[in-house]
Write a protein that holds these residues in place. Structure first.
Motif, PDB file in Angstrom:
ATOM      1  N   GLN A  87       0.830  -1.205   0.000  1.00 42.78           N
ATOM      2  CA  GLN A  87       0.000   0.000   0.000  1.00 42.78           C
ATOM      3  C   GLN A  87       0.866   1.257   0.000  1.00 42.78           C
ATOM      4  N   LYS A  88       2.010   1.204   0.683  1.00 46.91           N
ATOM      5  CA  LYS A  88       2.923   2.350   0.659  1.00 46.91           C
ATOM      6  C   LYS A  88       3.446   2.603  -0.755  1.00 46.91           C
ATOM      7  N   VAL A  90       1.726   2.201  -3.449  1.00 52.21           N
ATOM      8  CA  VAL A  90       0.631   2.939  -4.094  1.00 52.21           C
ATOM      9  C   VAL A  90       0.602   4.373  -3.590  1.00 52.21           C
ATOM     10  N   ASP A  91       0.743   4.555  -2.291  1.00 52.26           N
ATOM     11  CA  ASP A  91       0.640   5.887  -1.685  1.00 52.26           C
ATOM     12  C   ASP A  91       1.786   6.811  -2.093  1.00 52.26           C
ATOM     13  N   THR A  92       2.942   6.249  -2.406  1.00 51.02           N
ATOM     14  CA  THR A  92       4.105   7.072  -2.767  1.00 51.02           C
ATOM     15  C   THR A  92       4.314   7.162  -4.274  1.00 51.02           C
ATOM     16  N   ASN A  93       3.308   6.790  -5.032  1.00 52.83           N
ATOM     17  CA  ASN A  93       3.431   6.780  -6.486  1.00 52.83           C
ATOM     18  C   ASN A  93       3.825   8.151  -7.041  1.00 52.83           C
ATOM     19  N   ARG A 100       9.497   6.478  -2.130  1.00 53.03           N
ATOM     20  CA  ARG A 100       9.135   5.348  -2.994  1.00 53.03           C
ATOM     21  C   ARG A 100      10.182   4.230  -2.875  1.00 53.03           C
TER      22      ARG A 100
END
Length: 117
Positions: A87-88, A90-93, A100
């Motif tokens: 999920q991180k 995705v969140d740091t995309n 990232r």
């Protein structure tokens, strides 16, 4: 000749064999379950990494959906840490590159730790 002694010995051997058979069957089933869980985790993790690679090389809606599918498989079969780091990712995309990279390295470490259990 004491038939009670002979009958006791034969009966004891039968119970010992029965206990051994039940124990062996339980160990075999346990080993199969462990192997199956390992394979499910391994396949989910490799699929997630492949989907992440495809999304990075050719960003598209289809690549994002494929990553989401593999992320869901990791949620089902993987550890909580792997799910959190996925999920991180995705969140740091769209965030800083350092965050990232940190999320990606954490994901790899969590996968390794989970597969080594």
């Amino acid at each position: 000749m004491d038939y009670t002694l002979i009958s006791g010995i034969v009966g004891g051997l039968g119970i010992g064999t029965l206990i051994n058979t039940v124990y062996s069957d339980w160990r075999t089933r346990s080993a199969k379950r462990t192997d199956r869980q390992y394979e499910e985790k391994r396949n989910a993790y490799l699929g997630l990494l492949d989907a992440l690679h495809n999304a990075a090389v050719e960003p598209s809606d289809a690549a994002s959906k494929a990553f989401a599918l593999w992320q869901t498989r990791c949620n089902l079969f993987g550890s909580k840490e792997v799910s959190l780091y996925a999920q991180k990712i995705v969140d740091t995309n769209d965030g800083p590159r350092a965050e990232r990279n940190s999320a990606f390295n954490g994901l790899l470490d969590a996968m390794k730790a989970d597969l080594m259990k």
